[in-house]
Design an enzyme around this catalytic site. Structure first.
Site, mmCIF file in Angstrom:
data_model
loop_
_atom_site.group_PDB
_atom_site.id
_atom_site.type_symbol
_atom_site.label_atom_id
_atom_site.label_comp_id
_atom_site.label_asym_id
_atom_site.label_seq_id
_atom_site.Cartn_x
_atom_site.Cartn_y
_atom_site.Cartn_z
ATOM 1 N N THR A 32 39.028 39.207 44.437
ATOM 2 C CA THR A 32 39.352 37.952 43.751
ATOM 3 C C THR A 32 40.846 37.699 43.935
ATOM 4 O O THR A 32 41.680 38.421 43.370
ATOM 5 C CB THR A 32 39.036 38.045 42.246
ATOM 6 O OG1 THR A 32 37.673 38.438 42.105
ATOM 7 C CG2 THR A 32 39.262 36.708 41.559
ATOM 8 N N LYS B 70 35.544 31.190 41.705
ATOM 9 C CA LYS B 70 35.590 32.502 41.061
ATOM 10 C C LYS B 70 36.605 32.506 39.903
ATOM 11 O O LYS B 70 36.334 32.986 38.803
ATOM 12 C CB LYS B 70 35.945 33.575 42.099
ATOM 13 C CG LYS B 70 36.236 34.945 41.546
ATOM 14 C CD LYS B 70 35.037 35.573 40.873
ATOM 15 C CE LYS B 70 35.433 36.779 40.046
ATOM 16 N NZ LYS B 70 34.411 37.195 39.104
ATOM 17 N N LYS C 93 44.821 39.297 35.746
ATOM 18 C CA LYS C 93 45.177 38.708 37.042
ATOM 19 C C LYS C 93 44.388 37.426 37.281
ATOM 20 O O LYS C 93 44.939 36.392 37.688
ATOM 21 C CB LYS C 93 44.904 39.747 38.151
ATOM 22 C CG LYS C 93 45.078 39.286 39.557
ATOM 23 C CD LYS C 93 43.843 39.284 40.439
ATOM 24 C CE LYS C 93 42.780 40.268 40.231
ATOM 25 N NZ LYS C 93 41.573 40.105 41.006
HETATM 26 P P1 NAP Z 1 39.312 48.805 41.259
HETATM 27 O O1 NAP Z 1 38.243 49.725 40.832
HETATM 28 O O2 NAP Z 1 40.602 48.783 40.522
HETATM 29 O O3 NAP Z 1 39.590 49.090 42.803
HETATM 30 C C1 NAP Z 1 40.653 48.484 43.453
HETATM 31 C C2 NAP Z 1 40.617 48.867 44.913
HETATM 32 O O4 NAP Z 1 41.759 48.283 45.552
HETATM 33 C C3 NAP Z 1 40.711 50.382 45.161
HETATM 34 O O5 NAP Z 1 39.945 50.698 46.288
HETATM 35 C C4 NAP Z 1 42.200 50.547 45.429
HETATM 36 O O6 NAP Z 1 42.522 51.687 46.182
HETATM 37 C C5 NAP Z 1 42.472 49.302 46.231
HETATM 38 N N1 NAP Z 1 43.892 48.973 46.274
HETATM 39 C C6 NAP Z 1 44.669 48.568 45.249
HETATM 40 N N2 NAP Z 1 45.921 48.333 45.679
HETATM 41 C C7 NAP Z 1 45.930 48.612 47.006
HETATM 42 C C8 NAP Z 1 46.924 48.563 48.020
HETATM 43 N N3 NAP Z 1 48.175 48.159 47.746
HETATM 44 N N4 NAP Z 1 46.579 48.923 49.275
HETATM 45 C C9 NAP Z 1 45.325 49.318 49.563
HETATM 46 N N5 NAP Z 1 44.327 49.388 48.662
HETATM 47 C C10 NAP Z 1 44.632 49.032 47.393
HETATM 48 O O7 NAP Z 1 38.825 47.289 41.253
HETATM 49 P P2 NAP Z 1 37.362 46.676 41.306
HETATM 50 O O8 NAP Z 1 36.862 46.530 39.918
HETATM 51 O O9 NAP Z 1 36.558 47.382 42.324
HETATM 52 O O10 NAP Z 1 37.727 45.195 41.777
HETATM 53 C C11 NAP Z 1 38.016 44.890 43.118
HETATM 54 C C12 NAP Z 1 38.168 43.372 43.231
HETATM 55 O O11 NAP Z 1 36.950 42.749 42.805
HETATM 56 C C13 NAP Z 1 39.274 42.788 42.359
HETATM 57 O O12 NAP Z 1 39.872 41.722 43.031
HETATM 58 C C14 NAP Z 1 38.530 42.291 41.130
HETATM 59 O O13 NAP Z 1 39.203 41.227 40.483
HETATM 60 C C15 NAP Z 1 37.232 41.833 41.737
HETATM 61 N N6 NAP Z 1 36.082 41.858 40.802
HETATM 62 C C16 NAP Z 1 35.859 42.923 40.004
HETATM 63 C C17 NAP Z 1 34.776 42.897 39.133
HETATM 64 C C18 NAP Z 1 34.475 44.045 38.203
HETATM 65 O O14 NAP Z 1 33.651 43.849 37.295
HETATM 66 N N7 NAP Z 1 35.045 45.226 38.366
HETATM 67 C C19 NAP Z 1 33.930 41.792 39.084
HETATM 68 C C20 NAP Z 1 34.180 40.712 39.929
HETATM 69 C C21 NAP Z 1 35.262 40.766 40.781
HETATM 70 P P3 NAP Z 1 42.782 53.090 45.455
HETATM 71 O O15 NAP Z 1 41.436 53.647 45.208
HETATM 72 O O16 NAP Z 1 43.593 53.851 46.412
HETATM 73 O O17 NAP Z 1 43.518 52.772 44.179
#
Ligand code: NAP
Length: 510
Positions: A319, A394, A462
């Site tokens: 997102t 989104k 965010k």
């Molecule tokens: P998350 O568990 O916090 O995972 C974040 C991912 O991004 C991890 O793989 C992390 O790597 C990677 N990352 C962060 N900073 C980075 C960088 N500078 N360089 C390379 N990799 C980096 O987040 P998530 O919940 O899976 O969400 C991922 C996306 O989907 C976000 O944009 C979020 O807004 C969106 N989303 C999430 C949900 C939800 O319910 N969780 C629902 C809809 C949309 P590391 O493992 O090394 O930290």
């Protein structure tokens, strides 16, 4: 006033929470007593295992106040706590020493989550240390399973959320709860809309919260294109695993390498960098934290751009804001690649069950090439036309959800301060027009004080920030989203960024 001493069973209260059964225990030298003139005792709370410095005026003798406090609360974890103190009191009556306060194991596997009394006081989770002492051990209770396995299709994770959810599941119980998804079976309630630009279709109502969707097996015919997946966080790990399990040839990369292990075990290959994944694959998906993370994996050293060449496709499912979407798209296209944005609606469980709603926009040929991948990850895919429409859709939905969660938090907090039972309030709420997965699952999280990250709070903040930016550009007043954003900012500053978005309650209820 009764003088209380170490060993006494008590009712003790922390701000914002009801009186809770506890025992005055010896202070822990590692836990500093809060400054102030108030006299305090160090209390260990039953049911939670937490310890906290508590003001004497908020501590009442247990027996004398049992009738008043034990009936005032119907929460399952409160009832368990009362059972525990009763058991301890009975044992003491028989001359058996009460060791429960030192030895109980936390329900939470990580020991990191909240219990209802964990604010405003330094609280220790010393159970691991304490179990190594030579005092007699209580037999460990089997740990409660917080989340269903992939095979379990009912969505309860705690007694309370189960109770709330079963009300709506009564007439909608999955017929094949014992069904185990085979490699090529996915669970979907619908076939994806892959043919039509569908912004005019009725919107999908799936919230970013536990859903009550009924899962129906569906076949996925995996493409023979090689698939890459970058970013194996909460969402990406399940999305990539679903790709593998539906027969796709998948190569993965994550900044923190450990997170690749489970997907590699499921059958994926490991890339050494984003550039390496792109070189090995035809279509590369990514799902990372925020705009900076996307820039890092694309433009950074050994990034996506370095492996990009003519005909390859890059699909970002994070997102992020419209400007970043366009900037990345341009860079990819300059290298001859194709770009699609595809943020998702749905949270951890929807990702696990391949039930996401995918909001795609950009290169239509790439969209068509993603057919089987989207089938593996989602229950419905929308093609929303020009680049940026995915991000905008989104963000607007996320903004709405964040504001609603802030409002739920305020209401539950007000109910508590007004002396109402939050549990009953939520039950009533769930019988009316506001009943929805968000209210059920996040309401349960608030009442249980249990906030494992399904949708991390920092991501919600965010999304609100990025949504507000759109409003700023278009001069659309967004009072409610703006106020909500402040609450999420405050929660983040309080250290709850990595907890679930429902933890915004902590800022409201401070
Ligand atoms: P998350 O568990 O916090 O995972 C974040 C991912 O991004 C991890 O793989 C992390 O790597 C990677 N990352 C962060 N900073 C980075 C960088 N500078 N360089 C390379 N990799 C980096 O987040 P998530 O919940 O899976 O969400 C991922 C996306 O989907 C976000 O944009 C979020 O807004 C969106 N989303 C999430 C949900 C939800 O319910 N969780 C629902 C809809 C949309 P590391 O493992 O090394 O930290």
């Amino acid at each position: 006033m009764t003088t209380l001493k170490v060993g006494d069973f008590v009712w003790a209260k922390m701000t914002g929470y009801p009186y809770w059964p506890g025992k005055i225990v010896e202070e822990d030298k590692d836990v500093k007593k809060p400054k102030g003139k108030s006299e305090m005792h160090y209390v260990r709370f039953y049911g939670t295992g937490d310890h906290a410095w508590t003001k004497v005026e908020l501590i009442k003798p247990y027996e004398e106040n049992k009738e008043t406090f034990s009936v005032a609360n119907k929460r399952p974890n409160f009832i368990d706590a009362v059972k525990e103190i009763e058991h301890a009191s009975e044992r003491r009556g028989k001359g058996i020493p009460d060791t429960s306060s030192e030895e109980e194991e936390s329900e939470d596997e990580n020991g990191s989550d909240d219990e209802p009394l964990s604010k405003h006081a330094k609280i220790t989770s010393k159970k691991a240390e304490k179990t190594t002492k030579s005092t007699p051990k209580r037999r460990k209770q089997p740990k409660k399973q917080n989340y269903p396995s992939r095979e379990q299709l009912t969505l309860h994770h705690h007694d309370l959320s189960h109770y709330l959810l079963t009300r709506s599941l009564e007439n909608n119980t999955p017929q094949n709860a014992a069904h185990k998804p085979s490699s090529y079976n996915r669970f979907s309630s619908d076939t994806p809309d892959i043919k039509l630009p569908s912004s005019r279709r009725s919107p999908d109502t799936t919230a970013d919260a536990d859903s009550t969707t009924q899962y129906i097996p569906r076949e996925v015919m995996a493409t023979d294109k090689k698939i890459g997946f970058i970013g194996l966080g909460i969402m990406g790990s399940s999305m990539a695993r679903n790709l593998v399990e539906t027969g796709h040839d998948v190569t993965v990369w994550n900044r923190t390498q450990d997170k690749c292990t489970s997907v590699i075990k499921a059958g994926a290959k490991q890339g050494s960098s984003p550039a390496d994944v792109v070189q090995q694959c035809d279509i590369i998906f990514s799902c990372v934290a925020d705009p900076n993370a996307v820039r890092d994996i694309v433009i950074g050293n050994y990034g996506v751009l370095q492996g990009m060449s003519s005909g390859k496709g890059f699909v970002d499912m994070s997102t992020i804001d419209v400007d970043t979407v366009k900037e990345i798209a341009e860079a990819i296209c300059m290298r001859g690649g194709r770009y699609l944005e595809a943020p998702v609606n749905g949270s951890k469980k929807e990702a696990e069950h391949g039930q996401l709603v995918i909001l795609a926009a950009g290169d239509r040929s790439l969209y068509m090439d993603c057919y089987s991948s989207f089938e593996a990850m989602g229950k419905k895919t929308f093609f929303l036309g020009e680049l940026g429409n995915g991000a905008k859709n989104k963000m607007i939905m996320s903004m709405m959800m964040g504001s609603f969660m802030a409002s739920i938090s305020e209401s539950l907090s007000l109910a508590e301060k007004a002396g109402l039972d939050q549990y009953t309030l939520l039950e009533i709420l769930n019988m009316g027009a506001l009943s929805c997965p968000l209210v059920k699952s996040k309401g349960a999280a608030v009442l249980e004080g249990h906030f494992p990250a399904n949708f991390p709070l920092r991501h919600m903040q965010k999304d609100l920030r990025l949504g507000l930016q759109i409003g700023e550009e278009l001069e659309q007043p967004l009072h409610i989203a703006g106020a909500s954003n402040e609450l999420y900012k405050r929660s983040k500053a309080m250290g709850y960024g990595d907890r679930d978005m429902a933890c915004v309650y902590r800022a409201v209820n401070a």
